[in-house]
Design a protein around this motif. Structure first.
Motif, PDB file in Angstrom:
ATOM      1  N   GLY A   1       0.819  -1.200   0.000  1.00 55.19           N
ATOM      2  CA  GLY A   1       0.000   0.000   0.000  1.00 55.19           C
ATOM      3  C   GLY A   1       0.857   1.255   0.000  1.00 55.19           C
ATOM      4  O   GLY A   1       1.837   1.342   0.734  1.00 55.19           O
ATOM      5  N   ARG A   2       0.490   2.223  -0.814  1.00 59.89           N
ATOM      6  CA  ARG A   2       1.261   3.465  -0.889  1.00 59.89           C
ATOM      7  C   ARG A   2       0.687   4.509   0.067  1.00 59.89           C
ATOM      8  O   ARG A   2      -0.419   4.354   0.594  1.00 59.89           O
ATOM      9  CB  ARG A   2       1.236   4.016  -2.313  1.00 59.89           C
ATOM     10  N   THR A   3       1.457   5.546   0.262  1.00 67.31           N
ATOM     11  CA  THR A   3       1.023   6.660   1.108  1.00 67.31           C
ATOM     12  C   THR A   3       0.864   7.897   0.239  1.00 67.31           C
ATOM     13  O   THR A   3       1.783   8.251  -0.512  1.00 67.31           O
ATOM     14  CB  THR A   3       2.047   6.947   2.219  1.00 67.31           C
ATOM     15  N   SER A   4      -0.282   8.540   0.303  1.00 66.52           N
ATOM     16  CA  SER A   4      -0.525   9.713  -0.526  1.00 66.52           C
ATOM     17  C   SER A   4       0.239  10.925   0.009  1.00 66.52           C
ATOM     18  O   SER A   4       0.836  10.881   1.096  1.00 66.52           O
ATOM     19  CB  SER A   4      -2.022  10.027  -0.549  1.00 66.52           C
TER      20      SER A   4
ATOM     21  N   GLY B   1      -0.640  11.992   3.366  1.00 63.98           N
ATOM     22  CA  GLY B   1      -0.394  11.066   4.462  1.00 63.98           C
ATOM     23  C   GLY B   1      -1.394   9.937   4.578  1.00 63.98           C
ATOM     24  O   GLY B   1      -1.291   9.101   5.485  1.00 63.98           O
ATOM     25  N   LYS B   2      -2.353   9.848   3.638  1.00 63.94           N
ATOM     26  CA  LYS B   2      -3.341   8.783   3.690  1.00 63.94           C
ATOM     27  C   LYS B   2      -2.694   7.466   3.272  1.00 63.94           C
ATOM     28  O   LYS B   2      -2.004   7.400   2.266  1.00 63.94           O
ATOM     29  CB  LYS B   2      -4.513   9.102   2.771  1.00 63.94           C
ATOM     30  N   GLN B   3      -2.913   6.430   4.070  1.00 64.42           N
ATOM     31  CA  GLN B   3      -2.331   5.122   3.793  1.00 64.42           C
ATOM     32  C   GLN B   3      -3.327   4.245   3.050  1.00 64.42           C
ATOM     33  O   GLN B   3      -4.454   4.044   3.507  1.00 64.42           O
ATOM     34  CB  GLN B   3      -1.920   4.432   5.097  1.00 64.42           C
TER      35      GLN B   3
ATOM     36  N   ASP C   1      -2.634  -2.654   1.197  1.00 67.74           N
ATOM     37  CA  ASP C   1      -1.743  -3.468   0.376  1.00 67.74           C
ATOM     38  C   ASP C   1      -2.558  -4.193  -0.700  1.00 67.74           C
ATOM     39  O   ASP C   1      -3.773  -4.363  -0.575  1.00 67.74           O
ATOM     40  CB  ASP C   1      -1.030  -4.517   1.235  1.00 67.74           C
TER      41      ASP C   1
END
Length: 457
Positions: free
Chosen positions: A150-153, A156-158, A161
């Motif tokens: 999973g990426r982080t925007s 800061g939104k996670q 995965d």
């Protein structure tokens, strides 16, 4: 007793060309110029008239790893006896050895191959059986996203995965049935649709690589009690409510952005997917261009759509008017609807009309209207859905352009009638008769959203 003794055989010397000696019934010795001595068994399988030949795996001789005369004669007698009973033992043995060699090669290749690497290889090299075409770019991206963390925007939104990320680094030879069940169980707690999709992709990848997972819960040969059942996820269409259809159409006529509003109107009138109209640069999908619209006959062809086929749109009078408006003054290579993000316009229309439809909901609205007006076969072709295993639609039911054009026109007229808009098509319209017929049916409904009796096309 053998026809030749050991001493008689040993007395034979190599010659300039290979030659054969018969040393027992059905057993020959081939002596090569280099001195190599090969044992050949000749036999005929019961029920066949063809004499076959099998080379024993060991050379003739008295040394280590070689086959002595008595043992060679016994082996030849065994093979010939089986052949008389109808058993082709050499052919079975060769098939077994080939299978073992293939398994060894596969294991060697899979050594160090993880689920992630295997999926990437599958995505790049998979070809469709019916036409040899590769996977679409969007499909490739969807599959590969399953093995990514999973990426982080920027805010800061996670993000979560990928569905198969928990087993992404698992070596294929080490993948177990419990690993697969664990991923499926975890995904079912989040979304049945996600779980089914991920398992379908994993199953396809394992089959493509020829990986055999002991007790694989996705395998055809696994007992039903131990198998993961991949039930089709129910759809969740969200069309415009029939009682708000007219309000939505009227609101779209006065939206601030004419281009964006016409894009959504065109989608509702044709039933297209949004990406088929405005394209997608990320996946290399081209938008509809001005040159794609045949304004003389009122049609355009969408190339290489989701199901890898071309899709012909036979434009209703209303859809053609929108297309002509946006073709005027533009070059053939210009996009028909030059939009970047039209969602604000759709939100404005929804707020004014009291609806909450999203982009794909317009395709669902089109389908819901058409389902009441046209035959199932016509609707399937209008939506560009593959016939699949439907033998009747795929091999027997044909729809002419006139029939399909009339079907699209009936949907467009229904929408206009819902909004209280009535306008006769020009006298030269090729679908005037079918449109009038659709309107006669529409006039029987007391309210615009009421179900209309299905026509037989």
């Amino acid at each position: 007793m053998p026809l030749l003794t050991v001493r008689a055989i040993d007395a034979q010397k190599p010659r300039a060309r290979p030659y054969k000696l018969t040393i027992d019934r059905g057993l020959q010795l081939r002596i090569a110029p280099d001195g190599a001595r090969t044992l050949l068994v000749r036999y005929t399988v019961k029920g066949s008239e063809v004499e076959r030949q099998y080379r024993l795996s060991q050379e003739y001789g008295e040394g280590p790893g070689q086959l002595k005369l008595a043992a060679a004669c016994a082996e030849a007698a065994r093979i010939r006896a089986l052949a008389r009973d109808g058993v082709d033992w050499p052919a079975q043995e060769e098939a077994r050895l080939r299978a073992e060699a293939t398994a060894r090669e596969q294991a060697d290749r899979q050594d160090g191959l993880t689920v992630a690497k295997a999926l990437r290889e599958y995505v790049e090299n998979k070809r469709r059986a019916k036409d040899g075409l590769p996977l679409k770019a969007r499909t490739k991206a969807d599959y590969l996203a399953m093995i990514e963390p999973g990426r982080t925007s920027k805010t800061g939104k996670q993000f979560a995965d990928g569905e198969l990320y928990p087993i992404a680094e698992k070596l294929l030879p080490k993948l177990t049935a419990d690993d697969i069940r664990g991923v499926h169980t975890a995904l079912m707690k989040i979304s049945q649709r996600q779980a089914v999709y991920a398992m379908q992709v994993l199953r396809a990848m394992l089959r493509w690589h020829g990986v055999v997972v002991p007790g694989n819960p996705l395998g055809r040969d696994t007992a039903g009690r131990d198998r993961i059942v991949l039930a089709s996820s129910p759809g969740n269409p969200s069309p415009i409510p029939p009682e708000r259809l007219g309000a939505w159409w009227r609101a779209s006529a006065v939206a601030p952005s004419r281009v964006a509003a016409d894009y959504y109107r065109f989608q509702l009138l044709t039933g297209c997917r949004g990406g088929e109209i405005h394209g997608n640069k990320r996946y290399g999908y081209e938008p509809i261009k001005v040159g794609d619209v045949d304004r003389q006959v009122g049609k355009l062809v969408l190339r290489d759509t989701k199901n890898r086929s071309d899709h012909k749109l036979l434009l209703s009078r209303q859809a053609l008017e929108i297309a002509q408006r946006h073709c005027t003054g533009k070059k053939p290579e210009d996009p028909l609807f030059p939009i970047v993000d039209a969602r604000k316009t759709l939100a404005w229309i929804d707020a004014r009309a009291g609806t909450s439809v999203q982009g794909h909901g317009l395709r669902a609205t089109f389908a819901s209207i058409a389902e009441e007006l046209v035959s199932g076969g016509a609707l399937k072709r209008m939506l560009n859905h593959a016939a699949g295993g439907d033998v009747t639609l795929g091999h027997y039911v044909g729809k002419s352009e006139a029939q399909l054009r009339a079907a699209w026109q009936a949907v467009a007229d229904f929408i206009e009638a819902a909004a209280g808009v009535e306008a006769d098509p020009p006298p030269s319209s090729p679908v005037r008769t079918s449109v009038q017929h659709a309107r006669r049916r529409l006039s029987k409904a007391s309210v615009p959203g009421r179900a209309v009796v299905r026509s037989a096309h």
